[in-house]
Design a protein around this motif. Structure first.
Motif, PDB file in Angstrom:
ATOM      1  N   THR A  16      34.716  26.697  50.488  1.00  0.00           N
ATOM      2  CA  THR A  16      36.171  26.687  50.385  1.00  0.00           C
ATOM      3  C   THR A  16      36.659  25.445  49.666  1.00  0.00           C
ATOM      4  N   ARG A  25      40.994  31.285  44.680  1.00  0.00           N
ATOM      5  CA  ARG A  25      40.158  32.413  45.043  1.00  0.00           C
ATOM      6  C   ARG A  25      39.963  32.490  46.550  1.00  0.00           C
ATOM      7  N   LEU A  26      39.653  33.691  47.032  1.00  0.00           N
ATOM      8  CA  LEU A  26      39.229  33.895  48.404  1.00  0.00           C
ATOM      9  C   LEU A  26      37.724  33.714  48.482  1.00  0.00           C
ATOM     10  N   THR A  27      37.243  33.394  49.684  1.00  0.00           N
ATOM     11  CA  THR A  27      35.808  33.254  49.907  1.00  0.00           C
ATOM     12  C   THR A  27      35.441  33.955  51.200  1.00  0.00           C
ATOM     13  N   LEU A  33      37.045  36.408  56.060  1.00  0.00           N
ATOM     14  CA  LEU A  33      37.598  36.211  54.730  1.00  0.00           C
ATOM     15  C   LEU A  33      38.528  35.016  54.791  1.00  0.00           C
ATOM     16  N   ASP A  35      41.112  31.996  52.920  1.00  0.00           N
ATOM     17  CA  ASP A  35      41.980  31.654  51.803  1.00  0.00           C
ATOM     18  C   ASP A  35      41.514  30.328  51.192  1.00  0.00           C
ATOM     19  N   GLU A  40      41.393  31.704  57.878  1.00  0.00           N
ATOM     20  CA  GLU A  40      41.087  33.121  57.849  1.00  0.00           C
ATOM     21  C   GLU A  40      42.307  33.919  57.384  1.00  0.00           C
ATOM     22  N   ILE A  41      42.063  34.934  56.574  1.00  0.00           N
ATOM     23  CA  ILE A  41      43.144  35.754  56.041  1.00  0.00           C
ATOM     24  C   ILE A  41      42.781  37.222  56.198  1.00  0.00           C
ATOM     25  N   LEU A  43      43.921  40.877  54.674  1.00  0.00           N
ATOM     26  CA  LEU A  43      44.674  41.423  53.554  1.00  0.00           C
ATOM     27  C   LEU A  43      45.421  42.682  53.967  1.00  0.00           C
ATOM     28  N   TRP A 121      48.106  38.274  46.546  1.00  0.00           N
ATOM     29  CA  TRP A 121      46.773  38.393  45.981  1.00  0.00           C
ATOM     30  C   TRP A 121      46.663  39.748  45.282  1.00  0.00           C
ATOM     31  N   ASN A 170      44.806  33.849  42.180  1.00  0.00           N
ATOM     32  CA  ASN A 170      45.084  34.916  43.141  1.00  0.00           C
ATOM     33  C   ASN A 170      44.460  36.269  42.800  1.00  0.00           C
ATOM     34  N   ALA A 172      41.959  38.494  44.066  1.00  0.00           N
ATOM     35  CA  ALA A 172      41.228  38.574  45.332  1.00  0.00           C
ATOM     36  C   ALA A 172      39.846  39.175  45.146  1.00  0.00           C
TER      37      ALA A 172
END
Length: 236
Positions: A16, A25-27, A33, A35, A40-41, A43, A121, A170, A172
């Motif tokens: 991250t 970017r997301l990882t 998941l 951000d 944690e995100i 979607l 995203w 952004n 995703a």
């Protein structure tokens, strides 16, 4: 209609840490998941398609759907034109090396900018009714699971598209092919196609996640368990 999007094949490192100037970017970390800040995100959002898109739709989504944070942009039409149908949004060409009509970037760029300017995203999705197996029963060589040349052409397209968006914030994920339709495809054929597609996006945009979708709806659960991406990726 809300779409919850969560089937990702992650080839990124899971780190991250972002350097100045890197696109956001997301990882993936284990089953989570994350951000760009490492939080944690989940979607949540909607599908956008070029034929029904209007400028400002991104801001409207944020206003009218509290908590929305993603758009699944079904805009890379590649091998989508059915026999006898004129699809003005078709991006597939027979011209190497990319097999992609670059004029398609005009609308895609506009739609992605509209969404990301609203803080959303974007999952960039390919749709190809014929490439995905619409005619699998009568002419399976017209789909990417049976025709290795066609699959290679689509991989070249994805490398080109991923390179175009590698520096955009952004993004995703790249969704390699929505709605696979060839119900006779073997587990190995499905795995090999999606693995090849993900490797192609990684070749030019290694920090962006890859998404394999639709498999759960098309292939029986027992068969699906043999679609092992573990040697290449982590799935959530």
């Amino acid at each position: 209609q809300v779409a919850i999007l969560a089937t990702l094949v992650a080839f990124s490192s899971g780190s991250t840490t972002f350097s100045d100037g890197e696109a956001l970017r997301l990882t993936v970390n284990g089953s989570k998941l994350l951000d760009p800040a490492g939080s944690e995100i989940h979607l949540t959002g909607m599908n956008f398609v070029p034929s029904h898109w209007h400028e400002g739709d991104g801001a409207d989504l944020v206003e009218h759907l509290p908590g929305a944070n993603v758009v699944r942009l079904i805009g890379v039409y590649w091998g989508d034109t059915l026999d006898g149908v004129n699809n003005k949004d078709e991006c597939m060409t027979d011209k190497p090396p990319h097999y992609f009509d670059d004029s398609c970037f005009t609308k895609l760029d506009e739609m992605i900018t509209d969404a990301t300017d609203a803080g959303l995203w974007v999952i960039l999705t390919a749709r190809g009714q014929v490439a995905a197996g619409q005619y699998y029963a009568s002419d399976p060589m017209r789909d990417v699971f049976n025709n290795s040349t066609l699959a290679s052409m689509m991989n070249a397209m994805w490398s080109h598209v991923a390179e175009h968006y590698a520096g955009w914030d952004n993004i995703a994920a790249y969704e390699i092919l929505s709605e696979p339709r060839d119900k006779d495809a073997t587990a190995e054929q499905v795995r090999d196609f999606y693995s090849g597609g993900c490797a192609s996006t990684q070749a030019t945009d290694p920090r962006t996640l890859c998404m394999a979708s639709g498999v759960a709806r098309v292939y029986r659960a027992a068969r699906r368990r043999t679609l092992d991406f573990s040697s290449l990726s982590r799935s959530i």
